[in-house]
Scaffold this motif. Sequence first.
Motif, mmCIF file in Angstrom:
data_model
loop_
_atom_site.group_PDB
_atom_site.id
_atom_site.type_symbol
_atom_site.label_atom_id
_atom_site.label_comp_id
_atom_site.label_asym_id
_atom_site.label_seq_id
_atom_site.Cartn_x
_atom_site.Cartn_y
_atom_site.Cartn_z
ATOM 1 N N GLU A 17 0.792 -1.147 0.061
ATOM 2 C CA GLU A 17 -0.190 0.019 0.106
ATOM 3 C C GLU A 17 0.942 1.163 -0.038
ATOM 4 O OE1 GLU A 17 -2.680 2.047 3.147
ATOM 5 O OE2 GLU A 17 -3.109 0.047 3.135
ATOM 6 N N LEU A 18 1.853 1.240 0.980
ATOM 7 C CA LEU A 18 2.830 2.399 0.809
ATOM 8 C C LEU A 18 3.398 2.742 -0.679
ATOM 9 C CD1 LEU A 18 4.546 1.863 4.330
ATOM 10 C CD2 LEU A 18 2.837 3.339 3.851
ATOM 11 N N ARG A 19 3.893 1.488 -1.099
ATOM 12 C CA ARG A 19 4.619 1.697 -2.332
ATOM 13 C C ARG A 19 3.824 2.002 -3.504
ATOM 14 N NH1 ARG A 19 6.338 1.668 -6.647
ATOM 15 N NH2 ARG A 19 8.212 0.501 -7.566
ATOM 16 N N ALA A 20 2.493 1.564 -3.343
ATOM 17 C CA ALA A 20 1.541 2.083 -4.519
ATOM 18 C C ALA A 20 1.386 3.530 -4.389
ATOM 19 C CB ALA A 20 0.395 1.328 -4.383
ATOM 20 N N ALA A 21 1.178 4.083 -3.262
ATOM 21 C CA ALA A 21 0.926 5.413 -2.966
ATOM 22 C C ALA A 21 1.948 6.307 -3.232
ATOM 23 C CB ALA A 21 0.690 5.632 -1.571
ATOM 24 N N ALA A 22 3.521 5.750 -3.164
ATOM 25 C CA ALA A 22 4.359 6.490 -3.830
ATOM 26 C C ALA A 22 5.216 6.029 -5.190
ATOM 27 C CB ALA A 22 5.555 6.527 -2.502
ATOM 28 N N ALA A 23 4.238 5.427 -5.936
ATOM 29 C CA ALA A 23 4.887 4.743 -7.045
ATOM 30 C C ALA A 23 5.463 5.740 -8.073
ATOM 31 C CB ALA A 23 3.734 3.831 -7.710
ATOM 32 N N GLU A 24 4.839 7.009 -8.333
ATOM 33 C CA GLU A 24 5.303 8.019 -9.271
ATOM 34 C C GLU A 24 6.868 8.164 -8.779
ATOM 35 O OE1 GLU A 24 4.083 12.397 -11.156
ATOM 36 O OE2 GLU A 24 2.896 11.431 -9.595
ATOM 37 N N VAL A 25 7.116 8.623 -7.625
ATOM 38 C CA VAL A 25 8.321 8.849 -7.138
ATOM 39 C C VAL A 25 9.376 7.721 -7.412
ATOM 40 C CG1 VAL A 25 9.672 9.521 -5.144
ATOM 41 C CG2 VAL A 25 7.475 10.384 -5.541
ATOM 42 N N TRP A 26 8.814 6.519 -7.077
ATOM 43 C CA TRP A 26 9.769 5.465 -7.141
ATOM 44 C C TRP A 26 10.202 4.944 -8.558
ATOM 45 C CZ3 TRP A 26 10.960 0.982 -3.643
ATOM 46 C CH2 TRP A 26 10.965 1.442 -2.356
ATOM 47 N N GLU A 27 9.144 5.117 -9.526
ATOM 48 C CA GLU A 27 9.541 5.053 -11.185
ATOM 49 C C GLU A 27 10.332 6.137 -11.541
ATOM 50 O OE1 GLU A 27 9.056 2.318 -12.264
ATOM 51 O OE2 GLU A 27 7.490 1.513 -10.774
ATOM 52 N N HIS A 256 2.405 6.515 6.192
ATOM 53 C CA HIS A 256 2.222 7.111 4.807
ATOM 54 C C HIS A 256 3.082 8.258 4.524
ATOM 55 C CE1 HIS A 256 -0.311 4.339 2.200
ATOM 56 N NE2 HIS A 256 -1.025 4.289 3.121
ATOM 57 N N ALA A 257 2.955 9.242 5.430
ATOM 58 C CA ALA A 257 3.509 10.405 5.294
ATOM 59 C C ALA A 257 5.128 10.248 5.356
ATOM 60 C CB ALA A 257 3.174 11.401 6.402
ATOM 61 N N ALA A 258 5.487 9.560 6.374
ATOM 62 C CA ALA A 258 6.931 9.232 6.613
ATOM 63 C C ALA A 258 7.689 8.424 5.415
ATOM 64 C CB ALA A 258 7.314 8.502 7.890
ATOM 65 N N PHE A 259 7.105 7.479 4.788
ATOM 66 C CA PHE A 259 7.335 6.591 3.684
ATOM 67 C C PHE A 259 7.594 7.443 2.626
ATOM 68 C CE2 PHE A 259 6.870 3.737 0.193
ATOM 69 C CZ PHE A 259 7.787 2.793 0.332
ATOM 70 N N THR A 260 6.378 8.422 2.244
ATOM 71 C CA THR A 260 6.388 9.189 0.983
ATOM 72 C C THR A 260 7.618 10.346 1.140
ATOM 73 O OG1 THR A 260 4.272 8.565 0.392
ATOM 74 C CG2 THR A 260 5.082 10.705 -0.614
ATOM 75 N N THR A 261 7.751 10.608 1.966
ATOM 76 C CA THR A 261 8.841 11.925 2.455
ATOM 77 C C THR A 261 9.951 11.442 2.131
ATOM 78 O OG1 THR A 261 7.237 13.199 4.024
ATOM 79 C CG2 THR A 261 9.663 13.519 3.785
ATOM 80 N N CYS A 262 10.353 10.365 2.728
ATOM 81 C CA CYS A 262 11.697 9.580 2.532
ATOM 82 C C CYS A 262 11.871 9.150 1.039
ATOM 83 C CB CYS A 262 11.922 8.410 3.551
ATOM 84 S SG CYS A 262 12.250 9.218 5.058
ATOM 85 N N SER A 263 10.665 8.712 0.317
ATOM 86 C CA SER A 263 10.940 8.233 -0.933
ATOM 87 C C SER A 263 11.296 9.403 -2.003
ATOM 88 C CB SER A 263 9.544 7.645 -1.254
ATOM 89 O OG SER A 263 9.158 6.466 -1.056
ATOM 90 N N ARG A 264 10.714 10.475 -1.423
ATOM 91 C CA ARG A 264 11.232 11.830 -2.285
ATOM 92 C C ARG A 264 12.652 12.146 -2.083
ATOM 93 N NH1 ARG A 264 5.804 14.159 -0.457
ATOM 94 N NH2 ARG A 264 4.477 13.681 -2.053
ATOM 95 N N HIS A 265 13.024 11.995 -0.582
ATOM 96 C CA HIS A 265 14.379 12.191 -0.277
ATOM 97 C C HIS A 265 15.294 11.181 -1.302
ATOM 98 C CE1 HIS A 265 14.239 15.139 2.669
ATOM 99 N NE2 HIS A 265 13.262 14.578 3.531
ATOM 100 N N GLU A 266 15.028 10.098 -1.425
ATOM 101 C CA GLU A 266 15.837 9.191 -2.164
ATOM 102 C C GLU A 266 16.005 9.523 -3.572
ATOM 103 O OE1 GLU A 266 17.543 6.129 -1.553
ATOM 104 O OE2 GLU A 266 17.401 6.683 0.574
ATOM 105 N N LEU A 267 14.840 10.088 -4.004
ATOM 106 C CA LEU A 267 15.007 10.469 -5.594
ATOM 107 C C LEU A 267 15.847 11.775 -5.352
ATOM 108 C CD1 LEU A 267 14.192 10.609 -8.441
ATOM 109 C CD2 LEU A 267 12.033 11.803 -7.657
ATOM 110 N N ALA A 268 15.708 12.728 -4.701
ATOM 111 C CA ALA A 268 16.519 13.928 -4.657
ATOM 112 C C ALA A 268 17.993 13.467 -4.344
ATOM 113 C CB ALA A 268 16.045 14.720 -3.371
ATOM 114 N N PHE A 269 18.349 12.519 -3.781
ATOM 115 C CA PHE A 269 19.792 12.081 -3.589
ATOM 116 C C PHE A 269 20.381 11.740 -4.688
ATOM 117 C CE2 PHE A 269 23.164 9.431 -1.601
ATOM 118 C CZ PHE A 269 23.723 10.455 -0.784
#
Length: 281
Positions: A17-27, A256-269
């Motif tokens: 569920e977390l991965r699906a919500a942040a899918a755009e950032v992960w892709e 969800h907020a923590a996971f999505t925020t850190c996913s954005r941080h990963e992309l930014a890294f």
Amino acid sequence: MEVAAGARGAATAFSDELRAAAAEVWEAQHAHPFVRGIGDGSLSRERFQHFVRQDYVYLVDYGRLLALACARAPELATMRSFAELTQAILVTEMDLHRAFAADWGIVPAALEAEPATPTTRAYVDFLLRTAALGDFAELVAALLPCMWGYAEVGERLAAAQAGAVVSPGTAALPGAPASPVAVVSPGAPASPVAAASPGAAASPAASASPAGPANPYARWIATYADPEFQALATWCRELMDRLGATADAPTRARLHAAFTTCSRHELAFWDAAWRLEPAPA
């Protein structure tokens, strides 16, 4: 490392569920030219050196995060697993960085003295703030995008280089974007990992591996595609599934907020390394 063996329900697992919500950032991570450059070996040495230096800085604080997870874990088995994971990060994972640096004539003391860029600092500050002020489940949600994200990147790059057929959920995307994508939503802070297998090669030089004999980043890909690393990421996901399954609605929203925020941080890294972001003077 004690990896849970229970089956994960694909339709109900909280980590899915977390991965699906942040899918755009992960892709966007998989499509980023930095990640693509690692996969095909075209990434410039300058950009990869920037990444290794900053990732070393990041891993020091990520190790602190894992140590805090060990201290706050509710039962002994989870404490033991986090203790072993902390050891894997601070020794084996960072040995990979030191090996690359040695090939470039960079001594460990120089890595340890490396200043953090704004992107690195924002990411680790968010992680440690979450660990200090959030509950244990939020801490796990914050650390998961790094561990799981690197496992997914390694798996996709290895499969692509080997010409393997992978499932639609993990298949590499066709074509990198013409320019780095936007990485952090308004109001979010700006901005890997576990062990190389014990049998990994002593030198980071190109070798026969899933990345091919000519790819200078062969060992990097092999490290994160290694079954041992994949098992560590799976354990973290299953821990998140267990914590999410018993969480109430407000807690799940925080996760969800923590996971999505850190996913954005990963992309930014990734993007910061691509841009060769300088550290403050």
